[in-house]
Design a protein around this motif. Structure first.
Motif, PDB file in Angstrom:
ATOM      1  N   ASP A 185       0.826  -1.203   0.000  1.00  0.00           N
ATOM      2  CA  ASP A 185       0.000   0.000   0.000  1.00  0.00           C
ATOM      3  C   ASP A 185       0.865   1.258   0.000  1.00  0.00           C
ATOM      4  OD1 ASP A 185      -1.884  -1.965   0.374  1.00  0.00           O
ATOM      5  OD2 ASP A 185      -2.991  -0.901   1.935  1.00  0.00           O
ATOM      6  N   GLY A 186       0.556   2.177  -0.879  1.00  0.00           N
ATOM      7  CA  GLY A 186       1.213   3.476  -0.905  1.00  0.00           C
ATOM      8  C   GLY A 186       2.579   3.510  -1.551  1.00  0.00           C
ATOM      9  N   LEU A 187       3.047   2.402  -2.108  1.00  0.00           N
ATOM     10  CA  LEU A 187       4.400   2.398  -2.678  1.00  0.00           C
ATOM     11  C   LEU A 187       4.517   3.321  -3.886  1.00  0.00           C
ATOM     12  CD1 LEU A 187       5.653  -1.310  -2.518  1.00  0.00           C
ATOM     13  CD2 LEU A 187       6.020   0.563  -0.904  1.00  0.00           C
ATOM     14  N   GLU A 188       3.450   3.444  -4.658  1.00  0.00           N
ATOM     15  CA  GLU A 188       3.523   4.277  -5.858  1.00  0.00           C
ATOM     16  C   GLU A 188       3.795   5.736  -5.526  1.00  0.00           C
ATOM     17  OE1 GLU A 188       0.068   3.766  -8.232  1.00  0.00           O
ATOM     18  OE2 GLU A 188       0.507   1.675  -8.755  1.00  0.00           O
ATOM     19  N   ALA A 189       3.364   6.161  -4.328  1.00  0.00           N
ATOM     20  CA  ALA A 189       3.541   7.566  -3.946  1.00  0.00           C
ATOM     21  C   ALA A 189       4.935   7.868  -3.415  1.00  0.00           C
ATOM     22  CB  ALA A 189       2.498   7.944  -2.894  1.00  0.00           C
ATOM     23  N   ILE A 190       5.716   6.842  -3.148  1.00  0.00           N
ATOM     24  CA  ILE A 190       7.063   7.041  -2.599  1.00  0.00           C
ATOM     25  C   ILE A 190       8.015   7.489  -3.703  1.00  0.00           C
ATOM     26  CG2 ILE A 190       9.030   5.909  -1.504  1.00  0.00           C
ATOM     27  CD1 ILE A 190       6.759   6.168   0.397  1.00  0.00           C
ATOM     28  N   LYS A 277      13.483   2.066  -3.665  1.00  0.00           N
ATOM     29  CA  LYS A 277      13.142   2.597  -4.984  1.00  0.00           C
ATOM     30  C   LYS A 277      14.392   3.146  -5.673  1.00  0.00           C
ATOM     31  CE  LYS A 277       8.904   3.876  -5.948  1.00  0.00           C
ATOM     32  NZ  LYS A 277       7.597   4.583  -6.090  1.00  0.00           N
ATOM     33  N   ARG A 278      15.282   3.770  -4.926  1.00  0.00           N
ATOM     34  CA  ARG A 278      16.535   4.276  -5.502  1.00  0.00           C
ATOM     35  C   ARG A 278      17.439   3.101  -5.905  1.00  0.00           C
ATOM     36  NH1 ARG A 278      19.243   9.497  -5.508  1.00  0.00           N
ATOM     37  NH2 ARG A 278      21.100   9.137  -6.764  1.00  0.00           N
ATOM     38  N   LEU A 279      17.467   2.034  -5.095  1.00  0.00           N
ATOM     39  CA  LEU A 279      18.220   0.842  -5.464  1.00  0.00           C
ATOM     40  C   LEU A 279      17.759   0.317  -6.815  1.00  0.00           C
ATOM     41  CD1 LEU A 279      18.377  -1.350  -2.212  1.00  0.00           C
ATOM     42  CD2 LEU A 279      20.283  -0.203  -3.319  1.00  0.00           C
ATOM     43  N   ALA A 280      16.438   0.201  -6.966  1.00  0.00           N
ATOM     44  CA  ALA A 280      15.894  -0.323  -8.212  1.00  0.00           C
ATOM     45  C   ALA A 280      16.249   0.568  -9.395  1.00  0.00           C
ATOM     46  CB  ALA A 280      14.379  -0.471  -8.091  1.00  0.00           C
ATOM     47  N   ALA A 281      16.205   1.878  -9.188  1.00  0.00           N
ATOM     48  CA  ALA A 281      16.462   2.809 -10.283  1.00  0.00           C
ATOM     49  C   ALA A 281      17.940   2.884 -10.654  1.00  0.00           C
ATOM     50  CB  ALA A 281      15.957   4.199  -9.899  1.00  0.00           C
ATOM     51  N   LEU A 286      19.526  -5.521  -3.268  1.00  0.00           N
ATOM     52  CA  LEU A 286      19.290  -5.816  -1.863  1.00  0.00           C
ATOM     53  C   LEU A 286      19.770  -7.244  -1.612  1.00  0.00           C
ATOM     54  CD1 LEU A 286      18.032  -4.846   0.839  1.00  0.00           C
ATOM     55  CD2 LEU A 286      15.897  -5.926   0.101  1.00  0.00           C
ATOM     56  N   VAL A 287      20.532  -7.435  -0.539  1.00  0.00           N
ATOM     57  CA  VAL A 287      21.139  -8.733  -0.242  1.00  0.00           C
ATOM     58  C   VAL A 287      20.811  -9.102   1.206  1.00  0.00           C
ATOM     59  CG1 VAL A 287      23.299 -10.054  -0.174  1.00  0.00           C
ATOM     60  CG2 VAL A 287      23.026  -8.179  -1.835  1.00  0.00           C
ATOM     61  N   GLY A 288      20.602 -10.386   1.471  1.00  0.00           N
ATOM     62  CA  GLY A 288      20.386 -10.835   2.844  1.00  0.00           C
ATOM     63  C   GLY A 288      19.264 -11.832   2.958  1.00  0.00           C
ATOM     64  N   ASN A 289      18.463 -11.693   4.032  1.00  0.00           N
ATOM     65  CA  ASN A 289      17.375 -12.645   4.246  1.00  0.00           C
ATOM     66  C   ASN A 289      16.125 -12.000   4.818  1.00  0.00           C
ATOM     67  OD1 ASN A 289      18.158 -12.140   6.875  1.00  0.00           O
ATOM     68  ND2 ASN A 289      18.826 -14.235   7.326  1.00  0.00           N
ATOM     69  N   SER A 290      15.907 -10.726   4.508  1.00  0.00           N
ATOM     70  CA  SER A 290      14.734 -10.004   4.992  1.00  0.00           C
ATOM     71  C   SER A 290      13.518 -10.296   4.112  1.00  0.00           C
ATOM     72  CB  SER A 290      15.013  -8.496   4.987  1.00  0.00           C
ATOM     73  OG  SER A 290      13.825  -7.765   5.221  1.00  0.00           O
ATOM     74  N   SER A 291      12.343 -10.361   4.744  1.00  0.00           N
ATOM     75  CA  SER A 291      11.106 -10.532   3.967  1.00  0.00           C
ATOM     76  C   SER A 291      10.864  -9.344   3.054  1.00  0.00           C
ATOM     77  CB  SER A 291       9.912 -10.721   4.904  1.00  0.00           C
ATOM     78  OG  SER A 291       9.721  -9.575   5.719  1.00  0.00           O
ATOM     79  N   ALA A 292      11.448  -8.189   3.359  1.00  0.00           N
ATOM     80  CA  ALA A 292      11.301  -7.028   2.473  1.00  0.00           C
ATOM     81  C   ALA A 292      11.844  -7.320   1.082  1.00  0.00           C
ATOM     82  CB  ALA A 292      12.023  -5.816   3.067  1.00  0.00           C
ATOM     83  N   GLY A 293      12.812  -8.215   0.983  1.00  0.00           N
ATOM     84  CA  GLY A 293      13.342  -8.576  -0.328  1.00  0.00           C
ATOM     85  C   GLY A 293      12.347  -9.325  -1.182  1.00  0.00           C
ATOM     86  N   LEU A 294      11.408 -10.032  -0.535  1.00  0.00           N
ATOM     87  CA  LEU A 294      10.446 -10.847  -1.270  1.00  0.00           C
ATOM     88  C   LEU A 294       9.087 -10.180  -1.405  1.00  0.00           C
ATOM     89  CD1 LEU A 294      12.660 -12.845  -0.009  1.00  0.00           C
ATOM     90  CD2 LEU A 294      10.969 -14.620  -0.425  1.00  0.00           C
ATOM     91  N   ILE A 295       8.892  -9.057  -0.710  1.00  0.00           N
ATOM     92  CA  ILE A 295       7.591  -8.377  -0.766  1.00  0.00           C
ATOM     93  C   ILE A 295       7.773  -6.961  -1.318  1.00  0.00           C
ATOM     94  CG2 ILE A 295       5.525  -7.709   0.520  1.00  0.00           C
ATOM     95  CD1 ILE A 295       6.127  -9.927   2.509  1.00  0.00           C
ATOM     96  N   GLU A 296       8.247  -6.026  -0.482  1.00  0.00           N
ATOM     97  CA  GLU A 296       8.375  -4.644  -0.955  1.00  0.00           C
ATOM     98  C   GLU A 296       9.327  -4.529  -2.143  1.00  0.00           C
ATOM     99  OE1 GLU A 296       7.735  -4.050   3.601  1.00  0.00           O
ATOM    100  OE2 GLU A 296       8.452  -5.624   2.240  1.00  0.00           O
ATOM    101  N   ALA A 297      10.491  -5.180  -2.057  1.00  0.00           N
ATOM    102  CA  ALA A 297      11.445  -5.088  -3.160  1.00  0.00           C
ATOM    103  C   ALA A 297      10.871  -5.675  -4.441  1.00  0.00           C
ATOM    104  CB  ALA A 297      12.750  -5.798  -2.787  1.00  0.00           C
TER     105      ALA A 297
END
Length: 380
Positions: A185-190, A277-281, A286-297
């Motif tokens: 939710d809200g990622l497009e506005a970031i 978002k800056r990483l992607a651009a 992103l490296v490691g084992n965080s759930s953020a890598g599989l969801i937000e990223a």
């Protein structure tokens, strides 16, 4: 579901760490904007551990109805977690009795969510669980998450696969809703992180988030040393791990590392998402084992090298390259594969960015006082 418009319902949302709070922010906003709901926020557990004290992040956005300490700073390990759960259940019981909620809402699989869920269930309070039915091995995540699901009355699943898993676990299909993940939710506005903040973080080509998985401190330290060695040629930003057992070992490896890198104890969620978002651009990883890598990223089309089995069983979006262990040459090969991914084609299963609205609507539609709703029955 109730056909008549319900009276205003008091909803207690429990957050226990920086990880679940970021996902709960849009849910809390949606609840406070719904005319049939009244929101109260409890900050517990890891939010209250020094030095980060992410309780301040919660308090900066919402009034805090109660704070519930569980862990003790400096006390780590599985038995310390057991003691924290016992303390948490007792304190949540007192808090719920005082606040008299109609709903208790928890997210995920951490011990704070489990303690709140146990207290609510035993007290006869309607419990809603967000992100139930997922699979992720973690330290004890799989057991904690599914235990919370068996305590919960309303299931707010992030994906259709998770919803079907809950139904196969014996939960009533009419009480299992696929709402998507509020992480989306809200990622497009970031907006991507600006140049000044990006330079403060070291202009990274890779960001490392590596959490412990319950091994001894020596084993976690050895794993972190190998990962840092594999990333020696990167401009590296390292975020500190969570407070699960084994954290001390990872922190020891971080402190003794001699490679040039930037280290951060905590980054607020808005800045973290802007960083992703800056990483992607910028073509970074992103490296490691965080759930953020599989969801937000995944939602932001940021390639990820996922190390080890902490996220074992979780749905794999196309942005993820898995590495089975912390072997440095294998990680270096995975970095090259991740950089070669076609980013424009990356997709994910976590919804359309409107999960919080659906969650608030469900809390208003279901009657949390109905005896038939509160009675738990295995369907098979």
């Amino acid at each position: 579901m109730s056909s008549a418009a319900p009276a205003t319902r008091r909803v207690v949302i429990v957050t226990g760490s920086r990880a679940d709070f970021g996902l709960l922010v849009p849910v809390i906003h949606a609840i406070e904007q719904h005319p049939a709901l009244d929101r109260l926020v409890i900050a517990a557990g890891s939010h209250l551990i020094a030095p980060a004290l992410t309780f301040r992040d919660v308090k900066a956005l919402f009034p805090v109805a109660d704070s519930i300490p569980m862990q003790v700073a400096g006390a780590t390990g599985r038995f310390a977690d057991v003691a924290a759960v016992g303390k948490g259940i007792s304190r949540f019981a007192r808090s719920f009795e005082s606040l008299a909620p109609d709903w208790v809402v928890v997210l995920g699989d951490r011990i704070e969510a489990f303690a709140a869920a146990a207290a609510a269930s035993i007290a006869g309070i309607a419990l809603a669980h967000i992100h139930g039915g997922d699979r992720a091995e973690g330290v004890a995540d799989e057991a904690m998450r599914h235990s919370i699901s068996k305590l919960a009355h309303l299931h707010l699943a992030a994906t259709e696969s998770s919803a079907q898993r809950l139904i196969r676990m014996g939960e009533k299909p009419q009480h299992v809703l696929t709402v998507g993940s509020p992480a989306i939710d809200g990622l497009e506005a970031i907006e991507p992180l600006d140049d000044a903040h990006w330079l403060q973080l070291g202009n990274p080509t890779a960001v490392l988030i590596f959490h412990p998985i319950g091994r001894s401190n020596d084993a976690e330290a050895a794993a972190m040393r190998s990962i840092l060695q594999s990333l020696a040629d990167e401009r590296l930003l390292v975020l500190h791990p969570n407070h699960d057992p084994g954290r001390d070992g990872i922190m020891h490896a971080i402190r003794e590392d001699t490679h040039p890198a930037t280290f951060a104890e905590h980054i607020s969620r808005p800045h973290f998402l802007a960083m992703l978002k800056r990483l992607a651009a910028s073509g970074a990883l992103l490296v490691g084992n965080s759930s953020a890598g599989l969801i937000e990223a995944a939602a932001l089309r940021c390639p990820v090298v996922n190390i080890g089995h902490r996220q074992a069983g979780r749905e794999r979006p196309a942005n993820v390259i898995d590495v089975p262990d912390e072997h440095a040459p294998t990680i270096r090969a995975a970095l090259a594969r991740a950089r070669a991914l076609p980013r424009a084609d990356l997709s994910h299963p976590f919804g359309d960015g409107h999960a919080a609205e659906r969650i608030a609507a469900a809390l208003a539609d279901f009657d949390p006082k109905a005896p038939a709703f509160l009675r738990k029955h295995n369907t098979y």
